[in-house]
Design a protein around this motif. Structure first.
Motif, PDB file in Angstrom:
ATOM      1  N   GLU A  48      -8.027  -6.688  -6.568  1.00 32.78           N
ATOM      2  CA  GLU A  48      -9.351  -6.088  -6.653  1.00 32.78           C
ATOM      3  C   GLU A  48      -9.214  -4.575  -6.843  1.00 32.78           C
ATOM      4  N   PRO A  49     -10.147  -3.934  -7.577  1.00 30.96           N
ATOM      5  CA  PRO A  49     -10.096  -2.485  -7.740  1.00 30.96           C
ATOM      6  C   PRO A  49     -10.266  -1.780  -6.400  1.00 30.96           C
ATOM      7  N   PRO A  50      -9.697  -0.612  -6.225  1.00 32.55           N
ATOM      8  CA  PRO A  50      -8.845   0.085  -7.186  1.00 32.55           C
ATOM      9  C   PRO A  50      -7.463  -0.567  -7.235  1.00 32.55           C
ATOM     10  N   VAL A  51      -6.927  -0.679  -8.442  1.00 36.60           N
ATOM     11  CA  VAL A  51      -5.645  -1.349  -8.618  1.00 36.60           C
ATOM     12  C   VAL A  51      -4.519  -0.524  -8.016  1.00 36.60           C
ATOM     13  N   CYS A  52      -3.505  -1.233  -7.570  1.00 39.90           N
ATOM     14  CA  CYS A  52      -2.316  -0.602  -7.007  1.00 39.90           C
ATOM     15  C   CYS A  52      -1.154  -0.957  -7.926  1.00 39.90           C
ATOM     16  N   ASN A  53      -0.522   0.048  -8.512  1.00 34.52           N
ATOM     17  CA  ASN A  53       0.566  -0.203  -9.463  1.00 34.52           C
ATOM     18  C   ASN A  53       1.817  -0.784  -8.820  1.00 34.52           C
ATOM     19  N   SER A  54       1.879  -0.811  -7.488  1.00 35.21           N
ATOM     20  CA  SER A  54       3.032  -1.385  -6.795  1.00 35.21           C
ATOM     21  C   SER A  54       2.878  -2.889  -6.564  1.00 35.21           C
ATOM     22  N   ILE A  55       1.745  -3.449  -6.973  1.00 36.23           N
ATOM     23  CA  ILE A  55       1.481  -4.880  -6.764  1.00 36.23           C
ATOM     24  C   ILE A  55       1.363  -5.567  -8.119  1.00 36.23           C
ATOM     25  N   ILE A  56       2.122  -6.639  -8.290  1.00 34.63           N
ATOM     26  CA  ILE A  56       2.087  -7.422  -9.531  1.00 34.63           C
ATOM     27  C   ILE A  56       0.677  -7.977  -9.738  1.00 34.63           C
ATOM     28  N   LYS A  57       0.207  -7.982 -10.968  1.00 29.31           N
ATOM     29  CA  LYS A  57      -1.143  -8.445 -11.299  1.00 29.31           C
ATOM     30  C   LYS A  57      -1.147  -9.943 -11.636  1.00 29.31           C
ATOM     31  N   LEU A  58      -2.181 -10.630 -11.169  1.00 27.16           N
ATOM     32  CA  LEU A  58      -2.429 -12.017 -11.549  1.00 27.16           C
ATOM     33  C   LEU A  58      -3.200 -11.984 -12.860  1.00 27.16           C
ATOM     34  N   ILE A  59      -2.622 -12.554 -13.907  1.00 26.65           N
ATOM     35  CA  ILE A  59      -3.269 -12.542 -15.213  1.00 26.65           C
ATOM     36  C   ILE A  59      -4.177 -13.758 -15.382  1.00 26.65           C
ATOM     37  N   GLU A  60      -3.674 -14.929 -14.998  1.00 25.12           N
ATOM     38  CA  GLU A  60      -4.419 -16.178 -15.155  1.00 25.12           C
ATOM     39  C   GLU A  60      -3.806 -17.211 -14.236  1.00 25.12           C
ATOM     40  N   TRP A  61      -4.543 -18.267 -13.926  1.00 24.82           N
ATOM     41  CA  TRP A  61      -3.977 -19.365 -13.152  1.00 24.82           C
ATOM     42  C   TRP A  61      -4.578 -20.676 -13.633  1.00 24.82           C
ATOM     43  N   ILE A 100      12.396   3.201  -3.651  1.00 24.42           N
ATOM     44  CA  ILE A 100      12.185   1.760  -3.445  1.00 24.42           C
ATOM     45  C   ILE A 100      11.330   1.534  -2.198  1.00 24.42           C
ATOM     46  N   MET A 101      11.667   2.232  -1.118  1.00 26.95           N
ATOM     47  CA  MET A 101      10.911   2.074   0.129  1.00 26.95           C
ATOM     48  C   MET A 101       9.476   2.569  -0.012  1.00 26.95           C
ATOM     49  N   LEU A 102       9.258   3.653  -0.743  1.00 23.94           N
ATOM     50  CA  LEU A 102       7.890   4.145  -0.961  1.00 23.94           C
ATOM     51  C   LEU A 102       7.049   3.111  -1.699  1.00 23.94           C
ATOM     52  N   LEU A 103       7.630   2.471  -2.713  1.00 23.34           N
ATOM     53  CA  LEU A 103       6.911   1.417  -3.441  1.00 23.34           C
ATOM     54  C   LEU A 103       6.582   0.246  -2.518  1.00 23.34           C
ATOM     55  N   ALA A 104       7.558  -0.154  -1.695  1.00 23.35           N
ATOM     56  CA  ALA A 104       7.350  -1.288  -0.786  1.00 23.35           C
ATOM     57  C   ALA A 104       6.284  -0.964   0.263  1.00 23.35           C
ATOM     58  N   VAL A 105       6.331   0.237   0.827  1.00 23.49           N
ATOM     59  CA  VAL A 105       5.355   0.634   1.840  1.00 23.49           C
ATOM     60  C   VAL A 105       3.968   0.755   1.221  1.00 23.49           C
ATOM     61  N   GLU A 106       3.871   1.315   0.022  1.00 22.01           N
ATOM     62  CA  GLU A 106       2.576   1.425  -0.659  1.00 22.01           C
ATOM     63  C   GLU A 106       1.978   0.040  -0.897  1.00 22.01           C
ATOM     64  N   ALA A 107       2.792  -0.896  -1.389  1.00 24.02           N
ATOM     65  CA  ALA A 107       2.314  -2.256  -1.653  1.00 24.02           C
ATOM     66  C   ALA A 107       1.880  -2.928  -0.354  1.00 24.02           C
ATOM     67  N   ALA A 108       2.687  -2.807   0.705  1.00 29.14           N
ATOM     68  CA  ALA A 108       2.347  -3.424   1.984  1.00 29.14           C
ATOM     69  C   ALA A 108       1.071  -2.817   2.560  1.00 29.14           C
ATOM     70  N   SER A 109       0.914  -1.521   2.430  1.00 33.33           N
ATOM     71  CA  SER A 109      -0.282  -0.844   2.927  1.00 33.33           C
ATOM     72  C   SER A 109      -1.525  -1.324   2.182  1.00 33.33           C
ATOM     73  N   GLN A 110      -1.450  -1.402   0.862  1.00 28.50           N
ATOM     74  CA  GLN A 110      -2.585  -1.870   0.078  1.00 28.50           C
ATOM     75  C   GLN A 110      -2.930  -3.317   0.401  1.00 28.50           C
ATOM     76  N   CYS A 111      -1.901  -4.160   0.571  1.00 25.93           N
ATOM     77  CA  CYS A 111      -2.154  -5.558   0.947  1.00 25.93           C
ATOM     78  C   CYS A 111      -2.888  -5.598   2.283  1.00 25.93           C
ATOM     79  N   SER A 112      -2.427  -4.818   3.250  1.00 27.85           N
ATOM     80  CA  SER A 112      -3.038  -4.788   4.573  1.00 27.85           C
ATOM     81  C   SER A 112      -4.486  -4.311   4.502  1.00 27.85           C
TER      82      SER A 112
END
Length: 124
Positions: A48-61, A100-112
């Motif tokens: 969902e917006p705003p998009v986070c570039n550290s998280i892979i996008k779902l294109i279709e399912w 690498i850790m900054l990307l992982a922490v950013e992704a985890a933070s956005q998920c949370s």
């Protein structure tokens, strides 16, 4: 019903009113007007917006009779962390490790922030 790394899952009924848990393999989609597989709903939530570039996008399912197919973004260039570190002979310098850790922490933070807790296990 099953066991995982951190516990067991049992089927149960609340004695006071006979309520049984709903099928935990499905969640209400944030973008569709129906319940969808948990993996799909969680991907929709983190996309969902705003998009986070550290998280892979779902294109279709796709919902197939015996499986779900998720079409995910594949950045280019793309390599998994294990292969990346193997290519570095098993060691990353401090700056690379920090990035690498900054990307992982950013992704985890956005998920949370979006109500998604990622509890994937390590595979050896």
């Amino acid at each position: 019903m099953g066991e995982g790394s951190y516990g067991s899952v049992f089927k149960g009924t609340r004695i006071s009113d006979g309520l049984q848990p709903t099928d935990s393999r499905y969640l209400q989609s944030p973008v569709e007007s129906k319940a969808v597989p948990v993996e799909v709903a969680l991907m929709q939530m983190v996309n969902e917006p705003p998009v986070c570039n550290s998280i892979i996008k779902l294109i279709e399912w796709f919902d197939e009779p015996d499986q779900y197919i998720l079409v995910l973004e594949r950045p280019d260039p793309c390599v998994d962390l294990k292969s990346f570190l193997h290519n570095l002979r098993g060691y990353a310098d401090e700056e690379t490790a920090r990035n690498i850790m900054l990307l992982a922490v950013e992704a985890a933070s956005q998920c949370s922030l979006r109500g998604v807790l990622h509890r994937d296990t390590c595979h050896r």
